[in-house]
Design a protein around this motif. Structure first.
Motif, PDB file in Angstrom:
ATOM      1  N   ASN A 173      12.257  -2.205  16.071  1.00  0.00           N
ATOM      2  CA  ASN A 173      11.370  -1.278  16.790  1.00  0.00           C
ATOM      3  C   ASN A 173      11.763  -1.169  18.262  1.00  0.00           C
ATOM      4  O   ASN A 173      11.738  -0.092  18.846  1.00  0.00           O
ATOM      5  N   GLU A 283       4.855  -0.294  11.569  1.00  0.00           N
ATOM      6  CA  GLU A 283       3.632  -0.873  12.152  1.00  0.00           C
ATOM      7  C   GLU A 283       3.756  -2.395  12.140  1.00  0.00           C
ATOM      8  O   GLU A 283       3.741  -3.034  11.077  1.00  0.00           O
ATOM      9  N   ALA A 286       0.764  -4.749  10.727  1.00  0.00           N
ATOM     10  CA  ALA A 286       0.199  -4.421   9.411  1.00  0.00           C
ATOM     11  C   ALA A 286       0.004  -5.693   8.594  1.00  0.00           C
ATOM     12  O   ALA A 286       0.809  -6.631   8.676  1.00  0.00           O
ATOM     13  N   ALA A 292       4.252  -1.633   5.136  1.00  0.00           N
ATOM     14  CA  ALA A 292       4.493  -0.966   6.427  1.00  0.00           C
ATOM     15  C   ALA A 292       5.944  -0.493   6.518  1.00  0.00           C
ATOM     16  O   ALA A 292       6.227   0.622   6.973  1.00  0.00           O
ATOM     17  N   ARG A 296       7.199   3.522   6.575  1.00  0.00           N
ATOM     18  CA  ARG A 296       8.027   4.050   7.663  1.00  0.00           C
ATOM     19  C   ARG A 296       9.279   4.740   7.108  1.00  0.00           C
ATOM     20  O   ARG A 296       9.649   5.835   7.510  1.00  0.00           O
TER      21      ARG A 296
END
Ligand code: BJ8
Length: 383
Positions: A173, A283, A286, A292, A296
Protein backbone atom coordinates in the motif's frame (compact mmCIF):
# COMPACT_ATOMS: atom_id res chain seq x y z
CA UNK A 1 9.86 26.64 -19.80
CA UNK A 2 10.75 23.13 -20.95
CA UNK A 3 11.96 20.98 -18.10
CA UNK A 4 12.85 18.00 -20.14
CA UNK A 5 14.20 17.36 -23.56
CA UNK A 6 16.19 14.36 -22.47
CA UNK A 7 15.39 12.21 -19.48
CA UNK A 8 17.22 13.60 -16.44
CA UNK A 9 19.09 11.09 -14.30
CA UNK A 10 16.36 10.63 -11.73
CA UNK A 11 14.01 9.23 -14.38
CA UNK A 12 16.81 7.44 -16.20
CA UNK A 13 17.49 5.47 -13.02
CA UNK A 14 14.00 4.02 -13.20
CA UNK A 15 14.07 3.65 -16.99
CA UNK A 16 17.03 1.31 -16.52
CA UNK A 17 15.42 -0.55 -13.65
CA UNK A 18 14.63 -3.62 -15.73
CA UNK A 19 18.29 -4.14 -16.69
CA UNK A 20 19.50 -3.34 -13.18
CA UNK A 21 17.14 -5.92 -11.72
CA UNK A 22 18.76 -8.74 -13.74
CA UNK A 23 21.72 -8.67 -11.38
CA UNK A 24 19.59 -8.07 -8.30
CA UNK A 25 17.51 -11.17 -9.04
CA UNK A 26 20.60 -13.30 -9.49
CA UNK A 27 22.00 -12.09 -6.17
CA UNK A 28 18.72 -12.84 -4.40
CA UNK A 29 18.66 -16.24 -5.99
CA UNK A 30 22.23 -16.94 -4.85
CA UNK A 31 21.14 -16.04 -1.31
CA UNK A 32 18.36 -18.60 -1.50
CA UNK A 33 15.48 -16.11 -1.76
CA UNK A 34 12.56 -17.64 -3.68
CA UNK A 35 11.66 -15.78 -6.89
CA UNK A 36 8.09 -15.62 -8.15
CA UNK A 37 7.50 -14.40 -11.72
CA UNK A 38 4.24 -12.72 -12.71
CA UNK A 39 2.47 -11.45 -15.81
CA UNK A 40 -0.66 -9.70 -14.64
CA UNK A 41 -2.04 -6.96 -12.42
CA UNK A 42 -4.45 -9.45 -10.84
CA UNK A 43 -1.52 -11.25 -9.20
CA UNK A 44 -1.97 -10.82 -5.41
CA UNK A 45 1.64 -9.92 -4.78
CA UNK A 46 1.19 -9.59 -1.00
CA UNK A 47 0.88 -13.37 -0.57
CA UNK A 48 4.25 -14.07 -2.17
CA UNK A 49 5.85 -11.10 -0.36
CA UNK A 50 4.56 -12.48 2.94
CA UNK A 51 6.80 -15.54 2.65
CA UNK A 52 9.81 -13.35 1.81
CA UNK A 53 9.82 -14.08 -1.91
CA UNK A 54 11.04 -11.61 -4.50
CA UNK A 55 8.37 -10.96 -7.10
CA UNK A 56 9.08 -9.69 -10.56
CA UNK A 57 7.26 -8.87 -13.79
CA UNK A 58 8.29 -11.28 -16.52
CA UNK A 59 9.47 -10.10 -19.94
CA UNK A 60 6.61 -9.69 -22.38
CA UNK A 61 7.04 -6.42 -24.21
CA UNK A 62 9.48 -6.96 -27.07
CA UNK A 63 9.14 -8.50 -30.52
CA UNK A 64 12.57 -10.11 -30.20
CA UNK A 65 11.16 -13.48 -29.18
CA UNK A 66 7.98 -13.51 -31.27
CA UNK A 67 9.44 -15.52 -34.19
CA UNK A 68 10.45 -18.26 -31.73
CA UNK A 69 6.95 -18.23 -30.20
CA UNK A 70 5.30 -18.48 -33.61
CA UNK A 71 6.92 -21.89 -34.08
CA UNK A 72 4.54 -23.17 -31.41
CA UNK A 73 1.71 -20.64 -31.20
CA UNK A 74 -0.63 -19.19 -33.85
CA UNK A 75 0.63 -16.07 -35.62
CA UNK A 76 -2.64 -14.20 -35.16
CA UNK A 77 -2.30 -14.11 -31.38
CA UNK A 78 -1.79 -11.02 -29.21
CA UNK A 79 1.91 -9.99 -29.26
CA UNK A 80 2.02 -9.83 -25.46
CA UNK A 81 1.18 -13.52 -25.24
CA UNK A 82 3.59 -14.53 -28.00
CA UNK A 83 6.37 -12.40 -26.54
CA UNK A 84 5.87 -13.89 -23.04
CA UNK A 85 5.98 -17.42 -24.36
CA UNK A 86 8.94 -16.65 -26.63
CA UNK A 87 10.99 -15.27 -23.73
CA UNK A 88 10.33 -18.42 -21.75
CA UNK A 89 11.08 -20.77 -24.66
CA UNK A 90 14.32 -19.03 -25.67
CA UNK A 91 15.49 -18.48 -22.06
CA UNK A 92 16.12 -14.84 -22.93
CA UNK A 93 14.29 -13.42 -19.92
CA UNK A 94 16.59 -13.51 -16.89
CA UNK A 95 13.58 -13.02 -14.59
CA UNK A 96 11.90 -16.09 -16.03
CA UNK A 97 15.15 -18.01 -15.89
CA UNK A 98 15.65 -17.28 -12.17
CA UNK A 99 12.00 -17.74 -11.22
CA UNK A 100 11.19 -20.73 -9.02
CA UNK A 101 7.57 -20.34 -9.91
CA UNK A 102 5.44 -18.51 -12.45
CA UNK A 103 1.93 -17.41 -11.48
CA UNK A 104 -0.78 -16.94 -14.09
CA UNK A 105 -4.47 -16.11 -13.90
CA UNK A 106 -7.39 -17.16 -16.07
CA UNK A 107 -7.73 -13.76 -17.73
CA UNK A 108 -8.13 -13.77 -21.52
CA UNK A 109 -8.40 -17.00 -23.51
CA UNK A 110 -5.04 -16.70 -25.26
CA UNK A 111 -3.14 -16.06 -22.07
CA UNK A 112 -4.70 -18.83 -20.03
CA UNK A 113 -4.10 -21.37 -22.80
CA UNK A 114 -0.50 -20.18 -23.17
CA UNK A 115 0.09 -20.84 -19.45
CA UNK A 116 -0.63 -24.51 -20.10
CA UNK A 117 2.45 -24.62 -22.32
CA UNK A 118 4.64 -22.56 -19.98
CA UNK A 119 4.48 -25.53 -17.67
CA UNK A 120 7.03 -27.29 -19.90
CA UNK A 121 9.69 -24.75 -18.83
CA UNK A 122 8.77 -23.90 -15.22
CA UNK A 123 6.39 -24.67 -12.40
CA UNK A 124 3.26 -22.68 -13.16
CA UNK A 125 0.48 -21.95 -10.71
CA UNK A 126 -2.65 -20.74 -12.46
CA UNK A 127 -5.22 -18.94 -10.35
CA UNK A 128 -8.84 -19.13 -11.38
CA UNK A 129 -9.91 -15.53 -11.83
CA UNK A 130 -13.68 -15.10 -12.08
CA UNK A 131 -14.90 -13.04 -15.04
CA UNK A 132 -17.60 -11.30 -13.01
CA UNK A 133 -17.22 -8.96 -10.03
CA UNK A 134 -20.07 -10.51 -8.06
CA UNK A 135 -20.45 -11.88 -4.55
CA UNK A 136 -19.89 -15.41 -5.83
CA UNK A 137 -16.94 -14.18 -7.86
CA UNK A 138 -15.44 -12.68 -4.72
CA UNK A 139 -15.84 -15.93 -2.79
CA UNK A 140 -14.14 -17.87 -5.58
CA UNK A 141 -11.27 -15.37 -5.80
CA UNK A 142 -10.77 -15.31 -2.03
CA UNK A 143 -10.57 -19.10 -2.04
CA UNK A 144 -8.07 -18.95 -4.88
CA UNK A 145 -5.89 -16.58 -2.86
CA UNK A 146 -5.97 -18.98 0.08
CA UNK A 147 -5.21 -21.90 -2.27
CA UNK A 148 -2.21 -19.95 -3.58
CA UNK A 149 -0.96 -19.33 -0.04
CA UNK A 150 -1.26 -23.03 0.76
CA UNK A 151 0.53 -23.95 -2.46
CA UNK A 152 3.44 -21.66 -1.56
CA UNK A 153 3.62 -23.13 1.95
CA UNK A 154 3.80 -26.62 0.56
CA UNK A 155 6.20 -25.90 -2.28
CA UNK A 156 8.67 -23.84 -0.26
CA UNK A 157 8.19 -25.62 3.09
CA UNK A 158 7.23 -22.47 4.95
CA UNK A 159 4.34 -21.26 7.05
CA UNK A 160 2.82 -17.95 5.99
CA UNK A 161 1.25 -16.14 8.93
CA UNK A 162 -1.52 -13.58 8.89
CA UNK A 163 0.86 -11.10 10.46
CA UNK A 164 3.28 -11.52 7.56
CA UNK A 165 0.45 -10.98 5.10
CA UNK A 166 -0.71 -7.83 6.88
CA UNK A 167 2.84 -6.53 6.86
CA UNK A 168 3.12 -7.16 3.11
CA UNK A 169 -0.20 -5.38 2.59
CA UNK A 170 1.16 -2.36 4.41
CA UNK A 171 4.38 -2.26 2.36
CA UNK A 172 2.55 -2.69 -0.92
CA UNK A 173 0.00 0.00 0.00
CA UNK A 174 2.83 2.42 0.82
CA UNK A 175 4.26 1.80 -2.65
CA UNK A 176 0.87 2.45 -4.23
CA UNK A 177 0.43 5.67 -2.26
CA UNK A 178 3.86 6.89 -3.37
CA UNK A 179 3.23 6.06 -7.03
CA UNK A 180 -0.14 7.78 -6.82
CA UNK A 181 1.43 10.83 -5.28
CA UNK A 182 3.84 11.03 -8.19
CA UNK A 183 1.30 10.53 -10.95
CA UNK A 184 -1.19 12.87 -9.31
CA UNK A 185 1.31 15.69 -9.84
CA UNK A 186 0.18 15.48 -13.46
CA UNK A 187 -3.06 17.17 -12.39
CA UNK A 188 -1.03 20.37 -12.57
CA UNK A 189 -1.50 22.38 -15.72
CA UNK A 190 1.00 22.94 -17.34
CA UNK A 191 2.32 19.47 -16.61
CA UNK A 192 5.40 19.16 -14.41
CA UNK A 193 6.98 16.31 -16.43
CA UNK A 194 6.44 14.40 -19.63
CA UNK A 195 4.35 11.26 -19.83
CA UNK A 196 7.50 9.41 -20.88
CA UNK A 197 9.24 10.44 -17.67
CA UNK A 198 6.28 9.50 -15.52
CA UNK A 199 5.97 6.20 -17.31
CA UNK A 200 9.65 5.35 -16.75
CA UNK A 201 8.94 5.34 -13.00
CA UNK A 202 5.59 3.52 -13.20
CA UNK A 203 7.01 0.83 -15.46
CA UNK A 204 10.41 0.64 -13.74
CA UNK A 205 8.76 0.07 -10.38
CA UNK A 206 7.25 -3.21 -11.61
CA UNK A 207 10.76 -4.61 -11.96
CA UNK A 208 11.82 -3.83 -8.39
CA UNK A 209 12.25 -7.14 -6.59
CA UNK A 210 12.37 -5.38 -3.20
CA UNK A 211 8.97 -3.70 -3.00
CA UNK A 212 9.84 -1.99 0.30
CA UNK A 213 12.24 0.34 -1.54
CA UNK A 214 9.54 1.80 -3.78
CA UNK A 215 7.99 4.35 -1.36
CA UNK A 216 11.30 6.03 -0.48
CA UNK A 217 12.61 6.19 -4.03
CA UNK A 218 9.36 7.33 -5.62
CA UNK A 219 8.67 9.93 -2.92
CA UNK A 220 12.15 11.37 -3.52
CA UNK A 221 11.28 11.84 -7.20
CA UNK A 222 7.93 13.41 -6.34
CA UNK A 223 9.68 15.81 -3.92
CA UNK A 224 12.07 16.85 -6.63
CA UNK A 225 9.39 17.33 -9.27
CA UNK A 226 7.34 19.42 -6.82
CA UNK A 227 10.33 21.56 -5.89
CA UNK A 228 11.28 22.18 -9.51
CA UNK A 229 7.70 23.04 -10.39
CA UNK A 230 7.62 25.59 -7.59
CA UNK A 231 10.78 27.08 -9.11
CA UNK A 232 8.96 27.46 -12.41
CA UNK A 233 10.35 24.41 -14.19
CA UNK A 234 7.47 22.95 -16.12
CA UNK A 235 6.39 22.01 -19.63
CA UNK A 236 4.73 24.56 -21.84
CA UNK A 237 0.95 24.18 -22.10
CA UNK A 238 0.06 21.29 -24.40
CA UNK A 239 -3.02 19.21 -25.21
CA UNK A 240 -3.50 16.83 -22.30
CA UNK A 241 -3.92 13.18 -23.25
CA UNK A 242 -5.20 10.17 -21.33
CA UNK A 243 -3.90 6.79 -22.49
CA UNK A 244 -6.06 3.71 -22.00
CA UNK A 245 -6.31 0.19 -23.43
CA UNK A 246 -3.91 -2.76 -23.30
CA UNK A 247 -0.84 -2.62 -21.08
CA UNK A 248 1.93 -0.38 -22.41
CA UNK A 249 5.65 -0.96 -21.96
CA UNK A 250 8.75 -1.75 -23.99
CA UNK A 251 7.92 -1.77 -27.70
CA UNK A 252 4.56 -0.06 -27.28
CA UNK A 253 6.06 2.97 -25.58
CA UNK A 254 6.16 4.13 -29.21
CA UNK A 255 2.56 5.29 -28.65
CA UNK A 256 3.52 7.59 -25.76
CA UNK A 257 6.40 8.89 -27.84
CA UNK A 258 4.17 9.50 -30.85
CA UNK A 259 1.79 11.54 -28.67
CA UNK A 260 4.56 13.62 -27.17
CA UNK A 261 6.54 14.02 -30.40
CA UNK A 262 3.42 15.43 -31.99
CA UNK A 263 2.70 18.15 -29.47
CA UNK A 264 0.69 16.40 -26.72
CA UNK A 265 1.55 15.39 -23.19
CA UNK A 266 0.30 12.17 -21.61
CA UNK A 267 -1.01 13.33 -18.23
CA UNK A 268 -2.48 10.03 -17.10
CA UNK A 269 -2.38 6.32 -17.90
CA UNK A 270 -5.56 4.40 -17.17
CA UNK A 271 -4.15 1.07 -18.35
CA UNK A 272 -2.13 -1.56 -16.49
CA UNK A 273 1.14 -0.09 -15.41
CA UNK A 274 -0.75 3.12 -14.67
CA UNK A 275 -3.78 3.91 -12.53
CA UNK A 276 -5.50 0.55 -13.13
CA UNK A 277 -2.82 -1.23 -11.12
CA UNK A 278 -2.28 1.41 -8.43
CA UNK A 279 -5.56 3.24 -7.83
CA UNK A 280 -7.09 1.09 -5.08
CA UNK A 281 -5.53 0.05 -1.79
CA UNK A 282 -6.10 -3.10 0.25
CA UNK A 283 -8.04 -2.29 3.43
CA UNK A 284 -5.32 -2.80 6.04
CA UNK A 285 -7.51 -3.13 9.13
CA UNK A 286 -10.05 -5.49 7.62
CA UNK A 287 -11.03 -8.34 9.89
CA UNK A 288 -10.62 -10.84 7.08
CA UNK A 289 -7.39 -9.94 5.32
CA UNK A 290 -7.89 -12.55 2.57
CA UNK A 291 -11.23 -11.04 1.69
CA UNK A 292 -9.74 -7.55 1.71
CA UNK A 293 -7.02 -8.63 -0.71
CA UNK A 294 -9.54 -10.46 -2.88
CA UNK A 295 -11.80 -7.39 -3.00
CA UNK A 296 -9.01 -5.07 -3.99
CA UNK A 297 -7.75 -7.23 -6.85
CA UNK A 298 -11.12 -8.35 -8.14
CA UNK A 299 -12.19 -4.73 -8.50
CA UNK A 300 -9.54 -4.09 -11.18
CA UNK A 301 -11.32 -2.86 -14.30
CA UNK A 302 -9.76 -5.09 -16.95
CA UNK A 303 -11.66 -5.90 -20.15
CA UNK A 304 -11.64 -9.61 -19.23
CA UNK A 305 -14.44 -8.72 -16.78
CA UNK A 306 -18.03 -8.74 -17.96
CA UNK A 307 -19.54 -6.28 -17.46
CA UNK A 308 -16.63 -4.00 -16.69
CA UNK A 309 -18.02 -0.93 -14.90
CA UNK A 310 -14.90 -0.21 -12.88
CA UNK A 311 -12.94 0.71 -15.99
CA UNK A 312 -15.56 3.30 -16.91
CA UNK A 313 -15.62 4.62 -13.34
CA UNK A 314 -11.83 5.08 -13.26
CA UNK A 315 -11.72 6.50 -16.77
CA UNK A 316 -14.37 9.09 -15.96
CA UNK A 317 -12.60 10.11 -12.78
CA UNK A 318 -9.24 10.48 -14.54
CA UNK A 319 -10.71 12.50 -17.43
CA UNK A 320 -12.13 15.00 -14.93
CA UNK A 321 -9.28 15.12 -12.45
CA UNK A 322 -6.55 15.51 -15.06
CA UNK A 323 -8.49 17.97 -17.27
CA UNK A 324 -7.98 15.68 -20.21
CA UNK A 325 -8.39 17.09 -23.74
CA UNK A 326 -8.41 13.78 -25.60
CA UNK A 327 -8.27 10.02 -25.07
CA UNK A 328 -5.96 7.65 -26.95
CA UNK A 329 -6.70 3.95 -26.67
CA UNK A 330 -3.88 1.54 -27.51
CA UNK A 331 -5.10 -1.89 -28.54
CA UNK A 332 -2.79 -4.79 -29.27
CA UNK A 333 -3.56 -6.76 -32.40
CA UNK A 334 -5.76 -9.79 -31.73
CA UNK A 335 -6.69 -8.63 -28.23
CA UNK A 336 -10.37 -9.39 -28.49
CA UNK A 337 -11.49 -8.18 -25.08
CA UNK A 338 -10.02 -4.67 -25.39
CA UNK A 339 -10.93 -4.51 -29.07
CA UNK A 340 -14.58 -5.33 -28.45
CA UNK A 341 -14.76 -3.10 -25.39
CA UNK A 342 -13.42 -0.12 -27.38
CA UNK A 343 -16.90 0.64 -28.74
CA UNK A 344 -18.23 1.16 -25.21
CA UNK A 345 -15.17 3.22 -24.28
CA UNK A 346 -15.54 5.43 -27.36
CA UNK A 347 -19.23 6.00 -26.60
CA UNK A 348 -18.50 6.86 -22.99
CA UNK A 349 -15.69 9.27 -23.85
CA UNK A 350 -17.55 10.97 -26.75
CA UNK A 351 -21.11 10.96 -25.51
CA UNK A 352 -20.79 11.23 -21.74
CA UNK A 353 -17.53 13.05 -21.26
CA UNK A 354 -17.74 15.00 -24.56
CA UNK A 355 -14.08 14.44 -25.32
CA UNK A 356 -12.39 13.32 -28.53
CA UNK A 357 -11.27 9.67 -28.68
CA UNK A 358 -9.01 7.73 -31.02
CA UNK A 359 -8.04 4.08 -30.94
CA UNK A 360 -4.81 2.80 -32.43
CA UNK A 361 -4.25 -0.88 -33.04
CA UNK A 362 -0.64 -1.93 -33.01
CA UNK A 363 1.84 -4.72 -32.32
CA UNK A 364 5.41 -4.90 -31.07
CA UNK A 365 7.10 -4.07 -34.37
CA UNK A 366 8.29 -0.58 -35.14
CA UNK A 367 6.94 -0.80 -38.70
CA UNK A 368 3.87 1.36 -38.03
CA UNK A 369 5.62 4.31 -36.41
CA UNK A 370 5.05 6.52 -39.48
CA UNK A 371 1.37 5.66 -39.54
CA UNK A 372 1.04 6.16 -35.77
CA UNK A 373 2.64 9.58 -36.05
CA UNK A 374 0.33 10.63 -38.88
CA UNK A 375 -2.86 9.54 -37.11
CA UNK A 376 -1.89 10.87 -33.69
CA UNK A 377 -0.60 14.18 -35.09
CA UNK A 378 -3.96 14.71 -36.85
CA UNK A 379 -5.81 13.83 -33.63
CA UNK A 380 -3.79 16.24 -31.51
CA UNK A 381 -4.10 19.01 -34.05
CA UNK A 382 -7.87 18.99 -33.82
CA UNK A 383 -7.90 19.24 -29.98
S1 BJ8 B 1 -5.28 -6.93 -15.65
S2 BJ8 B 1 -4.89 -5.82 -18.99
S3 BJ8 B 1 -2.21 -7.35 -17.25
S4 BJ8 B 1 -5.08 -9.31 -18.24
S5 BJ8 B 1 -3.45 -7.61 -24.38
S6 BJ8 B 1 -2.82 -10.82 -22.97
S7 BJ8 B 1 -5.97 -9.15 -22.40
S8 BJ8 B 1 -5.11 -10.52 -25.57
S9 BJ8 B 1 -2.67 -8.11 -20.79
FE1 BJ8 B 1 -3.69 -7.73 -18.96
FE2 BJ8 B 1 -3.96 -8.53 -16.49
FE3 BJ8 B 1 -5.98 -7.34 -17.75
FE4 BJ8 B 1 -3.88 -5.92 -17.02
FE5 BJ8 B 1 -4.99 -10.92 -23.38
FE6 BJ8 B 1 -5.44 -8.57 -24.48
FE7 BJ8 B 1 -3.14 -9.77 -24.89
FE8 BJ8 B 1 -3.76 -8.83 -22.48
Amino acid sequence: MELIKELPDVFEEFAEQRQKSFLAIKELKDRGVPVVGTFCTYFPVEIAMAMGAATVSLCSTSDETIPAAEKDLPKNLCPLIKSSYGFAATKKCPFFYFSDLVVGETTCDGKKKMYEYLGQFKDVFTMELPNRQTKDGLTLWKNEIIRFKEYLEQKFHVAITEEQIRNAVKIQNEGRVALKRLYELMRLDPAPMTGQELFSVLYGSTFKPDRSKIPGEVNAIADRVEKEYAEGKMLEKKPRILVTGCPIGGATEKVIKAIEDNGGVVVTFENCGGAKSVDRLVEEDAEDIYEAIAKRYLSIGCSVMTPNPNRIELLGRLIDEYQVDGVVEMILQACHTYNVESLGIRRFVNDEKHKPYISVETDYSQADIGQLNTRIAAFIEML
